[in-house]
Enzyme design. Structure first.
Site, PDB file in Angstrom:
ATOM      1  CG  HIS A  40      -4.448   8.144   9.748  1.00 41.05           C
ATOM      2  ND1 HIS A  40      -5.109   7.086   9.154  1.00 41.05           N
ATOM      3  CD2 HIS A  40      -3.243   7.640  10.156  1.00 41.05           C
ATOM      4  CE1 HIS A  40      -4.330   6.011   9.184  1.00 41.05           C
ATOM      5  NE2 HIS A  40      -3.197   6.320   9.783  1.00 41.05           N
ATOM      6  CD  GLN A  95      -4.086   5.867  13.755  1.00 41.50           C
ATOM      7  OE1 GLN A  95      -3.776   6.151  14.895  1.00 41.50           O
ATOM      8  NE2 GLN A  95      -3.311   5.112  12.981  1.00 41.50           N
ATOM      9  CB  ALA A 135      -0.921  -0.016   1.221  1.00 40.35           C
ATOM     10  NE  ARG A 151       8.643   5.372  12.282  1.00 39.23           N
ATOM     11  CZ  ARG A 151       7.473   4.745  12.170  1.00 39.23           C
ATOM     12  NH1 ARG A 151       6.764   4.440  13.255  1.00 39.23           N
ATOM     13  NH2 ARG A 151       7.009   4.451  10.985  1.00 39.23           N
ATOM     14  CB  CYS A 178       0.682   7.633   9.172  1.00 41.68           C
ATOM     15  SG  CYS A 178       0.175   6.149  10.053  1.00 41.68           S
ATOM     16  CB  SER A 230       5.388  -9.298  -5.350  1.00 43.01           C
ATOM     17  OG  SER A 230       4.206  -9.308  -4.607  1.00 43.01           O
ATOM     18  CG  ASN A 247      -3.590   6.626   5.862  1.00 46.31           C
ATOM     19  OD1 ASN A 247      -4.570   7.126   5.301  1.00 46.31           O
ATOM     20  ND2 ASN A 247      -3.316   5.354   5.773  1.00 46.31           N
TER      21      ASN A 247
HETATM   22  P1  NAP Z   1       1.448  -3.991   2.728  1.00 42.85           P
HETATM   23  O1  NAP Z   1       0.436  -3.368   1.845  1.00 42.85           O
HETATM   24  O2  NAP Z   1       1.109  -5.229   3.465  1.00 42.85           O
HETATM   25  O3  NAP Z   1       2.777  -4.238   1.858  1.00 42.85           O
HETATM   26  C1  NAP Z   1       3.895  -4.900   2.370  1.00 42.85           C
HETATM   27  C2  NAP Z   1       5.053  -4.802   1.392  1.00 42.85           C
HETATM   28  O4  NAP Z   1       6.218  -5.384   1.980  1.00 42.85           O
HETATM   29  C3  NAP Z   1       4.805  -5.575   0.105  1.00 42.85           C
HETATM   30  O5  NAP Z   1       5.453  -4.927  -0.964  1.00 42.85           O
HETATM   31  C4  NAP Z   1       5.482  -6.907   0.395  1.00 42.85           C
HETATM   32  O6  NAP Z   1       5.874  -7.611  -0.758  1.00 42.85           O
HETATM   33  C5  NAP Z   1       6.713  -6.406   1.145  1.00 42.85           C
HETATM   34  N1  NAP Z   1       7.312  -7.495   1.912  1.00 42.85           N
HETATM   35  C6  NAP Z   1       6.705  -8.306   2.801  1.00 42.85           C
HETATM   36  N2  NAP Z   1       7.580  -9.234   3.257  1.00 42.85           N
HETATM   37  C7  NAP Z   1       8.765  -8.978   2.640  1.00 42.85           C
HETATM   38  C8  NAP Z   1      10.047  -9.595   2.662  1.00 42.85           C
HETATM   39  N3  NAP Z   1      10.273 -10.661   3.428  1.00 42.85           N
HETATM   40  N4  NAP Z   1      11.033  -9.060   1.894  1.00 42.85           N
HETATM   41  C9  NAP Z   1      10.789  -7.999   1.102  1.00 42.85           C
HETATM   42  N5  NAP Z   1       9.585  -7.387   1.021  1.00 42.85           N
HETATM   43  C10 NAP Z   1       8.586  -7.878   1.783  1.00 42.85           C
HETATM   44  O7  NAP Z   1       1.930  -2.981   3.850  1.00 42.85           O
HETATM   45  P2  NAP Z   1       2.092  -1.390   3.787  1.00 42.85           P
HETATM   46  O8  NAP Z   1       0.882  -0.764   4.348  1.00 42.85           O
HETATM   47  O9  NAP Z   1       2.565  -0.980   2.446  1.00 42.85           O
HETATM   48  O10 NAP Z   1       3.200  -1.161   4.871  1.00 42.85           O
HETATM   49  C11 NAP Z   1       4.519  -1.645   4.730  1.00 42.85           C
HETATM   50  C12 NAP Z   1       5.339  -1.186   5.917  1.00 42.85           C
HETATM   51  O11 NAP Z   1       5.497   0.223   5.849  1.00 42.85           O
HETATM   52  C13 NAP Z   1       4.658  -1.449   7.266  1.00 42.85           C
HETATM   53  O12 NAP Z   1       4.954  -2.724   7.732  1.00 42.85           O
HETATM   54  C14 NAP Z   1       5.216  -0.340   8.126  1.00 42.85           C
HETATM   55  O13 NAP Z   1       6.411  -0.741   8.746  1.00 42.85           O
HETATM   56  C15 NAP Z   1       5.456   0.763   7.142  1.00 42.85           C
HETATM   57  N6  NAP Z   1       4.386   1.772   7.222  1.00 42.85           N
HETATM   58  C16 NAP Z   1       4.688   2.966   7.677  1.00 42.85           C
HETATM   59  C17 NAP Z   1       3.727   3.923   7.799  1.00 42.85           C
HETATM   60  C18 NAP Z   1       4.047   5.242   8.391  1.00 42.85           C
HETATM   61  O14 NAP Z   1       3.272   5.695   9.173  1.00 42.85           O
HETATM   62  N7  NAP Z   1       5.100   5.899   8.047  1.00 42.85           N
HETATM   63  C19 NAP Z   1       2.430   3.677   7.424  1.00 42.85           C
HETATM   64  C20 NAP Z   1       2.110   2.431   6.927  1.00 42.85           C
HETATM   65  C21 NAP Z   1       3.126   1.490   6.833  1.00 42.85           C
HETATM   66  P3  NAP Z   1       4.978  -8.816  -1.368  1.00 42.85           P
HETATM   67  O15 NAP Z   1       4.084  -8.177  -2.400  1.00 42.85           O
HETATM   68  O16 NAP Z   1       5.999  -9.705  -1.990  1.00 42.85           O
HETATM   69  O17 NAP Z   1       4.244  -9.461  -0.257  1.00 42.85           O
HETATM   70  C1  3JM Z   2       2.589   1.153  10.409  1.00 49.04           C
HETATM   71  O1  3JM Z   2       5.438  -5.520  10.661  1.00 49.04           O
HETATM   72  C2  3JM Z   2       5.871  -4.422  10.997  1.00 49.04           C
HETATM   73  O2  3JM Z   2       6.955  -4.292  11.575  1.00 49.04           O
HETATM   74  C3  3JM Z   2       5.095  -3.193  10.614  1.00 49.04           C
HETATM   75  C4  3JM Z   2       4.208  -2.621  11.658  1.00 49.04           C
HETATM   76  C5  3JM Z   2       3.678  -1.273  11.209  1.00 49.04           C
HETATM   77  C6  3JM Z   2       4.340  -0.088  11.503  1.00 49.04           C
HETATM   78  C7  3JM Z   2       5.664  -0.107  12.195  1.00 49.04           C
HETATM   79  O3  3JM Z   2       5.694  -0.287  13.419  1.00 49.04           O
HETATM   80  O4  3JM Z   2       6.650   0.047  11.506  1.00 49.04           O
HETATM   81  C8  3JM Z   2       2.482  -1.226  10.488  1.00 49.04           C
HETATM   82  C9  3JM Z   2       1.958  -0.017  10.085  1.00 49.04           C
HETATM   83  C10 3JM Z   2       3.791   1.125  11.115  1.00 49.04           C
HETATM   84  C11 3JM Z   2       4.451   2.386  11.455  1.00 49.04           C
HETATM   85  O5  3JM Z   2       4.598   3.233  10.591  1.00 49.04           O
HETATM   86  O6  3JM Z   2       4.820   2.618  12.601  1.00 49.04           O
END
Ligand code: NAP
Ligand code: 3JM
Length: 350
Positions: A251, A158, A16, A102, A131, A43, A325
């Protein structure tokens, strides 16, 4: 792709956040000479269009970072812990979207409108805040700069996209099943991998991320600790309650804050916020104008409204802060950090 650009890697490109990073790189005309799109083996092999050109997604491995100038990570904390040091070892600068680094004192935690200067101390890894933290500090910083800030109490509303694309799918599936009078299935929210899962459709869930020993959730503690670090205010009094609601994107936050000065009018706060970077003021009760998730979705700004004085505390105010977000909360803030690195001459091409 531009010959004079940077070799950029996006880790978690199929997720996402990753999808929005790729789109934001396009929207901002980010100077790119090569783009590596990385994911898990699931993927790998898929193609993603970048400016009309198909790019094949590859499995993220330490060797994937050979020649990379800047790597934008959003594939979860454990992937960042494993691969971000490998990217730095190979000379890349990492902007990490997870909570992995962080609170590390050697890692700057950056919201460009607030603490861009902290980038100058980076040692390879730069963290992108949570976020919910990002949109709140963008709104609080101009107020702090002018009037000081003593206390913050925030409650969040959120969107499900903050929990990844599977959570978005879960909201759609459950909504359809509720309307069709079918039994609903809950496998992801509130937290993938926690003991219980609850229906999010037509509900509000007061749990985001795992519970900590002090009764707060990890999402709430991220908001508390990250705000103090970004604003350089370890002494700030701050509490948070984070709630998931059935909104796809955007959010919303109800923020109560106490300034360092008494007898300020709401108009003085509005005036400052109307000129502040990254903020759009939407505040006119007569016109029923206030920020909402559906109007903020797809935009890079932080929207602020409903600014009013507390009825009891002479230095207390309430406001409503809304932002996308996935953009300011994640993808845009990361790309904005990358743009700051270029402008401050902190990013070099190999
Ligand atoms: P998501 O939609 O579930 O996407 C997860 C991504 O990570 C997909 O591209 C997935 O690839 C990849 N991935 C999973 N396992 C992996 C591995 N072993 N090696 C390499 N890539 C892998 O999740 P998302 O919402 O995009 O969020 C991803 C991460 O971003 C979260 O876990 C969090 O830490 C961070 N995040 C940060 C914020 C923020 O507030 N700044 C907000 C949301 C998320 P596949 O397609 O191959 O499964
Ligand atoms: C937003 O699996 C994980 O470590 C991801 C958990 C997660 C986080 C995080 O803690 O990095 C999901 C969605 C966040 C974030 O931005 O803090």
């Amino acid at each position: 792709m531009a010959n004079n650009g940077f070799h950029v890697a996006v880790v978690g490109a199929t997720g996402a956040v990753g999808e929005q990073i790729v789109q934001t790189l396009i929207d901002r005309h980010f100077p790119i000479s090569k783009l590596s799109l990385l994911s898990s083996s699931r993927s790998a092999g898929k193609t993603i269009l970048f400016k009309g050109e198909p790019i094949t997604v590859q499995e993220a491995k330490p060797e994937s970072f050979e020649g990379v100038d800047i790597a934008l990570f959003s594939a979860g904390g454990s992937i960042s812990k494993q691969l971000a040091p490998e990217a730095v070892k190979r000379g890349a600068v990492v902007v990490d979207n997870t909570s992995a680094f962080r609170m590390d004192p050697n890692v700057p935690l950056i919201v460009p409108e607030v603490n861009e200067e902290d980038l100058k101390n980076h040692q390879g890894i730069i963290a992108n805040p949570n976020c919910s933290t990002i949109q709140m500090v963008v709104a609080l910083e101009p107020i702090r700069q002018t009037f000081g800030l003593n206390k913050v109490i925030v409650s969040t509303y959120q969107a499900v996209s903050g929990a990844g694309s599977q959570a978005v799918q879960e909201l759609y599936n459950q909504s359809r099943d509720v309307l069709d009078n079918k039994e609903i299935e809950a496998n992801i929210l509130p937290v993938k991998g926690d003991k219980r899962h609850y229906q999010i459709a037509f509900n509000a869930i007061p749990q985001i991320d795992l519970f900590q020993d002090n009764g707060f959730t990890f999402e709430e503690m991220k908001m508390i600790n990250e705000t103090k670090k970004i604003m350089h205010m370890p002494e700030l009094k701050i509490a948070a309650t984070c709630v998931r609601i059935p909104v796809e994107r955007g959010h919303s936050e109800s923020v109560y804050f106490e300034t360092g000065a008494d007898n300020i009018s709401p108009n003085e706060i509005k005036n400052i916020l109307s000129k502040a970077p990254g903020i759009i003021l939407e505040d006119n009760a007569n016109e029923q104008l206030y920020p909402m998730a559906i109007t903020a979705a797809g935009k890079r700004d932080v929207f602020v409204g409903r600014i009013r004085k507390d009825l009891d505390e002479t230095n207390g105010f309430h406001m409503w802060v809304v932002s996308d977000n996935l953009l300011k909360g994640a993808a845009w803030n990361s790309v904005q950090i990358a743009e700051s690195l270029i402008r401050l001459e902190l990013l070099t091409k190999k």
